[in-house]
Design a protein around this motif. Structure first.
Motif, PDB file in Angstrom:
ATOM      1  N   SER A 142      41.552  39.869  33.616  1.00 22.57           N
ATOM      2  CA  SER A 142      41.109  39.309  34.860  1.00 22.57           C
ATOM      3  C   SER A 142      40.649  40.469  35.608  1.00 22.57           C
ATOM      4  O   SER A 142      41.017  41.758  35.542  1.00 22.57           O
ATOM      5  CB  SER A 142      42.236  38.574  35.496  1.00 22.57           C
ATOM      6  OG  SER A 142      43.176  39.485  35.741  1.00 22.57           O
ATOM      7  N   GLN A 201      39.751  40.902  40.143  1.00 28.35           N
ATOM      8  CA  GLN A 201      39.724  39.889  41.346  1.00 28.35           C
ATOM      9  C   GLN A 201      38.312  39.620  41.707  1.00 28.35           C
ATOM     10  O   GLN A 201      37.291  40.082  41.652  1.00 28.35           O
ATOM     11  CB  GLN A 201      40.074  41.144  42.365  1.00 28.35           C
ATOM     12  CG  GLN A 201      40.844  40.743  43.634  1.00 28.35           C
ATOM     13  CD  GLN A 201      42.341  40.466  43.211  1.00 28.35           C
ATOM     14  OE1 GLN A 201      42.643  40.675  42.167  1.00 28.35           O
ATOM     15  NE2 GLN A 201      43.040  39.633  43.891  1.00 28.35           N
ATOM     16  N   ALA A 202      38.391  38.232  42.302  1.00 25.15           N
ATOM     17  CA  ALA A 202      37.097  37.261  42.282  1.00 25.15           C
ATOM     18  C   ALA A 202      36.269  38.195  43.278  1.00 25.15           C
ATOM     19  O   ALA A 202      35.052  38.261  43.545  1.00 25.15           O
ATOM     20  CB  ALA A 202      37.438  36.244  42.888  1.00 25.15           C
ATOM     21  N   LEU A 250      38.445  30.756  37.244  1.00 28.75           N
ATOM     22  CA  LEU A 250      38.889  31.092  38.460  1.00 28.75           C
ATOM     23  C   LEU A 250      40.150  30.612  38.654  1.00 28.75           C
ATOM     24  O   LEU A 250      40.205  29.296  38.557  1.00 28.75           O
ATOM     25  CB  LEU A 250      37.966  31.018  39.579  1.00 28.75           C
ATOM     26  CG  LEU A 250      38.310  31.212  40.896  1.00 28.75           C
ATOM     27  CD1 LEU A 250      38.286  32.837  40.933  1.00 28.75           C
ATOM     28  CD2 LEU A 250      37.424  30.478  41.975  1.00 28.75           C
ATOM     29  N   ARG A 251      41.229  31.435  38.910  1.00 26.11           N
ATOM     30  CA  ARG A 251      42.694  31.036  39.083  1.00 26.11           C
ATOM     31  C   ARG A 251      43.412  31.808  40.216  1.00 26.11           C
ATOM     32  O   ARG A 251      42.749  33.064  40.265  1.00 26.11           O
ATOM     33  CB  ARG A 251      43.526  31.089  37.922  1.00 26.11           C
ATOM     34  CG  ARG A 251      42.980  29.908  36.880  1.00 26.11           C
ATOM     35  CD  ARG A 251      43.424  28.666  37.202  1.00 26.11           C
ATOM     36  NE  ARG A 251      43.141  27.794  36.058  1.00 26.11           N
ATOM     37  CZ  ARG A 251      41.952  27.142  35.651  1.00 26.11           C
ATOM     38  NH1 ARG A 251      41.009  27.315  36.537  1.00 26.11           N
ATOM     39  NH2 ARG A 251      41.727  26.258  34.784  1.00 26.11           N
ATOM     40  N   ASN A 252      44.478  31.462  40.831  1.00 25.72           N
ATOM     41  CA  ASN A 252      45.168  32.248  41.573  1.00 25.72           C
ATOM     42  C   ASN A 252      46.773  32.032  41.280  1.00 25.72           C
ATOM     43  O   ASN A 252      47.116  30.890  41.530  1.00 25.72           O
ATOM     44  CB  ASN A 252      44.885  31.809  42.990  1.00 25.72           C
ATOM     45  CG  ASN A 252      45.619  32.716  43.989  1.00 25.72           C
ATOM     46  OD1 ASN A 252      46.683  33.585  43.656  1.00 25.72           O
ATOM     47  ND2 ASN A 252      45.293  32.771  45.448  1.00 25.72           N
ATOM     48  N   GLU A 260      42.747  35.320  44.193  1.00 23.80           N
ATOM     49  CA  GLU A 260      41.745  34.797  43.298  1.00 23.80           C
ATOM     50  C   GLU A 260      41.237  35.751  42.192  1.00 23.80           C
ATOM     51  O   GLU A 260      40.966  36.735  42.644  1.00 23.80           O
ATOM     52  CB  GLU A 260      40.750  34.093  43.881  1.00 23.80           C
ATOM     53  CG  GLU A 260      40.961  32.736  44.705  1.00 23.80           C
ATOM     54  CD  GLU A 260      39.725  31.752  45.122  1.00 23.80           C
ATOM     55  OE1 GLU A 260      38.845  32.419  45.186  1.00 23.80           O
ATOM     56  OE2 GLU A 260      39.961  30.728  45.228  1.00 23.80           O
ATOM     57  N   GLN A 261      41.577  35.544  40.952  1.00 25.89           N
ATOM     58  CA  GLN A 261      40.876  36.435  39.984  1.00 25.89           C
ATOM     59  C   GLN A 261      40.378  35.586  38.887  1.00 25.89           C
ATOM     60  O   GLN A 261      40.455  34.341  38.814  1.00 25.89           O
ATOM     61  CB  GLN A 261      41.803  36.976  39.201  1.00 25.89           C
ATOM     62  CG  GLN A 261      43.028  37.926  40.146  1.00 25.89           C
ATOM     63  CD  GLN A 261      43.896  38.710  39.507  1.00 25.89           C
ATOM     64  OE1 GLN A 261      43.660  39.014  38.449  1.00 25.89           O
ATOM     65  NE2 GLN A 261      45.110  38.746  40.033  1.00 25.89           N
ATOM     66  N   TYR A 262      39.141  36.233  38.376  1.00 26.70           N
ATOM     67  CA  TYR A 262      38.374  35.502  37.154  1.00 26.70           C
ATOM     68  C   TYR A 262      38.950  35.959  35.908  1.00 26.70           C
ATOM     69  O   TYR A 262      39.218  37.143  35.638  1.00 26.70           O
ATOM     70  CB  TYR A 262      36.967  35.770  37.360  1.00 26.70           C
ATOM     71  CG  TYR A 262      36.228  35.216  38.264  1.00 26.70           C
ATOM     72  CD1 TYR A 262      35.857  33.906  38.326  1.00 26.70           C
ATOM     73  CD2 TYR A 262      35.833  35.944  39.554  1.00 26.70           C
ATOM     74  CE1 TYR A 262      35.337  33.107  39.354  1.00 26.70           C
ATOM     75  CE2 TYR A 262      35.166  35.150  40.475  1.00 26.70           C
ATOM     76  CZ  TYR A 262      34.784  34.105  40.178  1.00 26.70           C
ATOM     77  OH  TYR A 262      33.961  33.226  41.221  1.00 26.70           O
TER      78      TYR A 262
END
Length: 125
Positions: free
Chosen positions: A48, A50-51, A89-91, A96-98
């Motif tokens: 992942s 970071q968004a 996309l999840r947290n 939030e990270q991809y």
């Protein structure tokens, strides 16, 4: 205009250097070092970022994401466009990270860890 620099991010556990923007074979790339046992998201078998980094990478014209797995001693890469297409996309508590499945990261045989020192650090988010 892109320039070589390290990118720092803020996460719930503090500020961290996320990686470096630099050129590899004449193309702008995002490079970072990871350890699969520590950084991989095992539930998805995914890596992942970071968004908040994605808009910065896009604005700087990054073509590739390179990551060196310190534990395996292996370099991997994925095109940024491919990363965006495959990302979820999840947290899970670190912001939030991809996430993208590890199967989409291709090994780069014979490519060593990049030890180039970069003095400039930018807090991006």
């Amino acid at each position: 205009m892109p320039r070589e620099r390290a990118l720092m991010i803020k996460t719930p556990s503090g500020e961290k250097i996320a990686g470096k923007l630099l050129t590899i074979n004449g193309e702008w790339c995002f490079y970072r070092e990871v350890s699969k046992s520590r950084h991989a998201f095992k539930t998805f078998d995914a890596w992942s970022i970071q968004a908040s980094l994605l808009p910065v990478l896009e604005a700087d014209g990054v073509k590739w994401i390179y990551q060196y797995d310190k534990q395996a001693g292996q370099m991997y890469r994925i095109k940024l466009e491919e990363f965006k297409k495959k990302a979820v996309l999840r947290n899970f508590g670190e912001g939030e990270q991809y996430y993208v499945s590890a199967k989409y990261f291709e090994p780069v045989p014979g490519m060593e860890r990049i030890t180039k020192w970069i003095n400039s650090v930018e807090l991006v988010a």
